[in-house]
Design an enzyme around this catalytic site. Structure first.
Site, PDB file in Angstrom:
ATOM      1  N   LYS A 163       0.860  -1.187   0.000  1.00 11.78           N
ATOM      2  CA  LYS A 163       0.000   0.000   0.000  1.00 11.78           C
ATOM      3  C   LYS A 163       0.885   1.221   0.000  1.00 11.78           C
ATOM      4  O   LYS A 163       2.025   1.177   0.467  1.00 11.78           O
ATOM      5  CB  LYS A 163      -0.882   0.015   1.255  1.00 11.78           C
TER       6      LYS A 163
HETATM    7  P1  NAD Z   1     -12.933   7.596  -2.508  1.00  8.01           P
HETATM    8  O1  NAD Z   1     -11.926   8.610  -2.181  1.00  8.01           O
HETATM    9  O2  NAD Z   1     -13.370   7.406  -3.925  1.00  8.01           O
HETATM   10  O3  NAD Z   1     -14.265   7.838  -1.637  1.00  8.01           O
HETATM   11  C1  NAD Z   1     -14.258   7.929  -0.245  1.00  8.01           C
HETATM   12  C2  NAD Z   1     -15.638   8.382   0.202  1.00  8.01           C
HETATM   13  O4  NAD Z   1     -15.686   8.380   1.644  1.00  8.01           O
HETATM   14  C3  NAD Z   1     -15.986   9.809  -0.213  1.00  8.01           C
HETATM   15  O5  NAD Z   1     -17.379   9.889  -0.467  1.00  8.01           O
HETATM   16  C4  NAD Z   1     -15.630  10.631   1.012  1.00  8.01           C
HETATM   17  O6  NAD Z   1     -16.332  11.876   1.059  1.00  8.01           O
HETATM   18  C5  NAD Z   1     -16.065   9.676   2.102  1.00  8.01           C
HETATM   19  N1  NAD Z   1     -15.401   9.894   3.381  1.00  8.01           N
HETATM   20  C6  NAD Z   1     -14.097  10.167   3.612  1.00  8.01           C
HETATM   21  N2  NAD Z   1     -13.882  10.296   4.926  1.00  8.01           N
HETATM   22  C7  NAD Z   1     -15.070  10.086   5.530  1.00  8.01           C
HETATM   23  C8  NAD Z   1     -15.510  10.067   6.883  1.00  8.01           C
HETATM   24  N3  NAD Z   1     -14.659  10.346   7.879  1.00  8.01           N
HETATM   25  N4  NAD Z   1     -16.805   9.786   7.123  1.00  8.01           N
HETATM   26  C9  NAD Z   1     -17.659   9.532   6.117  1.00  8.01           C
HETATM   27  N5  NAD Z   1     -17.319   9.526   4.829  1.00  8.01           N
HETATM   28  C10 NAD Z   1     -16.040   9.798   4.544  1.00  8.01           C
HETATM   29  O7  NAD Z   1     -12.367   6.227  -1.913  1.00  8.01           O
HETATM   30  P2  NAD Z   1     -12.739   4.736  -2.325  1.00  8.01           P
HETATM   31  O8  NAD Z   1     -11.777   4.293  -3.353  1.00  8.01           O
HETATM   32  O9  NAD Z   1     -14.197   4.634  -2.557  1.00  8.01           O
HETATM   33  O10 NAD Z   1     -12.342   3.962  -0.991  1.00  8.01           O
HETATM   34  C11 NAD Z   1     -13.235   3.849   0.123  1.00  8.01           C
HETATM   35  C12 NAD Z   1     -12.785   2.694   0.991  1.00  8.01           C
HETATM   36  O11 NAD Z   1     -12.793   1.486   0.218  1.00  8.01           O
HETATM   37  C13 NAD Z   1     -11.365   2.799   1.559  1.00  8.01           C
HETATM   38  O12 NAD Z   1     -11.345   2.159   2.822  1.00  8.01           O
HETATM   39  C14 NAD Z   1     -10.550   1.996   0.580  1.00  8.01           C
HETATM   40  O13 NAD Z   1      -9.342   1.516   1.132  1.00  8.01           O
HETATM   41  C15 NAD Z   1     -11.516   0.873   0.281  1.00  8.01           C
HETATM   42  N6  NAD Z   1     -11.258   0.152  -0.968  1.00  8.01           N
HETATM   43  C16 NAD Z   1     -11.186   0.804  -2.160  1.00  8.01           C
HETATM   44  C17 NAD Z   1     -10.956   0.082  -3.319  1.00  8.01           C
HETATM   45  C18 NAD Z   1     -10.950   0.716  -4.681  1.00  8.01           C
HETATM   46  O14 NAD Z   1     -10.878  -0.029  -5.672  1.00  8.01           O
HETATM   47  N7  NAD Z   1     -11.073   2.030  -4.814  1.00  8.01           N
HETATM   48  C19 NAD Z   1     -10.766  -1.314  -3.256  1.00  8.01           C
HETATM   49  C20 NAD Z   1     -10.857  -1.952  -2.014  1.00  8.01           C
HETATM   50  C21 NAD Z   1     -11.111  -1.199  -0.891  1.00  8.01           C
END
Ligand code: NAD
Length: 428
Positions: A117
């Site tokens: 990561k």
């Molecule tokens: P992103 O940046 O696209 O979206 C994050 C979302 O969470 C946004 O809507 C943001 O406003 C919101 N957010 C941020 N902090 C917050 C808080 N304190 N309370 C409430 N909402 C909050 O990110 P993403 O890629 O969607 O990732 C979200 C989660 O999923 C992370 O934990 C990431 O590690 C995990 N994840 C992502 C992927 C991927 O392919 N993008 C894959 C596996 C896991």
């Protein structure tokens, strides 16, 4: 008992430390497995950790310093794989935890990858388009000794986008002198990205949600209310797919707060509103709710899809959902896990529920290496097949050891990495 390597690895985080969560989960899982103690000790350590401080020239002409990390937790199963996060919450311990979870996630879905990561401590929304490109390219350039299509392959995570992956691909390619699409996944399709990658994680969350519901005889989507925290890549695509499959998505949120409509939100209209205004605030036909309120709303399924440490011992007792499907990595603390398990809530753990992203990243990497591309139908068919197989493997461990699904998923994954490590042996 596994002793957390605290004496050598300083844990740095303010409130909930994700690496402590990851180590506590690891201890729970390894306590149930009959593994060689040397293997247990070896696998809890991040293999390599890289910290870099680098300059970015702001549009004003002022040079600002930024800090970035890349952690390779394990390369036992193959090259390491894991996203890059741009956020003001990034710490070395957070990156360590996320790298460790990537190792278990890749092993659970049987991908030939280890876990990694990366992260940069930055609010990407606070920089101009030119500044964020400069920051991404400089960070990518600093990573060059660590990354390659055969050693470590980054991808998007919180705060990073396909465009940023394109800049990483271009920076690497300019350095080596030829185009290397397989250096990064989650790229735009016109430079070697895969069909279905953008929606893969959210779609996979819904695939595992449906599997959990099916196994509990809940087969009428219209009766299932779904609440989703986070409306970024994972949350918005999970909402869209759940809505398309007939589920009633009653609440969604972003970092500023949420919106709730007990009769179900019109998700395509919510997505258009976010595309136009940049957020959920002020969306009509719904009541505003805070993120704290959202987690305890009446619903059948709760999908935390924002960040770590959201479900804790302080709110786990108030959750009304009967199913929690973890779109985010590490959204639940070990203390909250105990409460959730005691309350009989079904929790589909992160390394299974959100593995769809890395599965399609793997397809993207394979397609890039072969220069042979698949259609979307094939991608989604293979994605579903792999996720259901991992779900089955997890449930076999649940039954064999009488443990909760998180512990079972981690045990299944850890055992695979441990077996591979024993086969390879300890070098030299
Ligand atoms: P992103 O940046 O696209 O979206 C994050 C979302 O969470 C946004 O809507 C943001 O406003 C919101 N957010 C941020 N902090 C917050 C808080 N304190 N309370 C409430 N909402 C909050 O990110 P993403 O890629 O969607 O990732 C979200 C989660 O999923 C992370 O934990 C990431 O590690 C995990 N994840 C992502 C992927 C991927 O392919 N993008 C894959 C596996 C896991």
């Amino acid at each position: 008992m596994v002793v957390a390597p605290k004496s050598h690895i300083p844990l740095v985080h303010d409130l909930i430390n994700p690496f402590e969560t990851a180590l506590a989960q690891y201890e729970r899982a390894t306590n149930r497995l009959q593994l060689d103690e040397n293997v247990v000790e070896y696998m809890k350590w991040p293999h390599r950790e890289f910290t870099v401080n680098f300059p970015v020239k702001r549009d004003t002409g002022k040079v600002e310093m930024f800090t970035g990390y890349r952690v390779h937790h394990s390369t036992v199963m193959g090259p390491s794989k894991g996203g890059i996060r741009f956020s003001t919450n990034v710490t070395l311990d957070e990156v360590r935890a996320l790298a460790m979870w990537m190792t278990w996630k890749c092993a659970l879905v049987n991908l030939p990858y280890g876990g990694a990561k990366g992260g940069v401590l930055v609010d990407p929304k606070a920089l101009s388009a030119h500044e964020i490109e400069a920051l991404t390219r400089r960070y990518a350039s600093e990573l060059i000794p660590l990354i390659s299509p055969h050693s470590d392959i980054p991808a998007p995570d919180m705060g990073t986008t396909p465009q940023m992956m394109a800049w990483i691909m271009d920076t690497y390619s300019m350095t080596v002198g030829y185009a290397v699409p397989a250096i990064v996944t989650g790229k735009p399709i016109n430079i070697g990205g895969s069909q279905g990658r953008t929606e893969a994680t959210g779609r996979g969350v819904v695939v595992t949600m449906m599997e959990a519901l099916k196994r509990h005889g809940r087969n009428t989507p219209g009766d299932i209310r779904v609440v989703i925290q986070g409306f970024g890549n994972v949350g918005s695509h999970a909402a869209a797919h759940a809505h398309d499959m007939g589920y009633k998505v009653v609440a969604v949120s972003d970092v500023y707060g949420g919106i709730y409509n007990a009769n179900g939100l019109n998700i395509p209209s919510v997505r258009s509103y976010v595309a136009e205004t940049g957020g959920l605030t002020g969306y009509p036909n719904a009541e505003p709710v805070s993120n704290d309120e959202l987690l305890v709303l009446p619903c059948e399924v709760l999908i935390p899809a924002a960040m770590e440490g959201q479900i804790t011992e302080h709110n786990a007792g108030d959750i009304q959902a009967q199913f929690i499907v973890e779109g985010a990595n590490g959204p639940t603390t070990p203390e909250a896990d105990d409460i959730i398990n005691d309350r009989g809530i079904v929790l589909v753990p992160d390394i299974l529920a959100n593995a769809g992203g890395v599965v399609v990243s793997y397809f993207e990497w394979v397609q890039d290496l072969q220069a042979f591309f698949w259609d979307e139908e094939e991608i989604f068919r293979q994605l579903e097949r792999i996720l259901i197989k991992a779900y089955d493997a997890t449930m076999r461990t649940v039954e064999e050891y009488n443990v909760d699904m998180r512990t079972a998923a981690q045990m299944t994954a850890i055992k695979r990495v441990a077996d591979a490590l024993m086969t390879r042996g300890f070098y030299p």
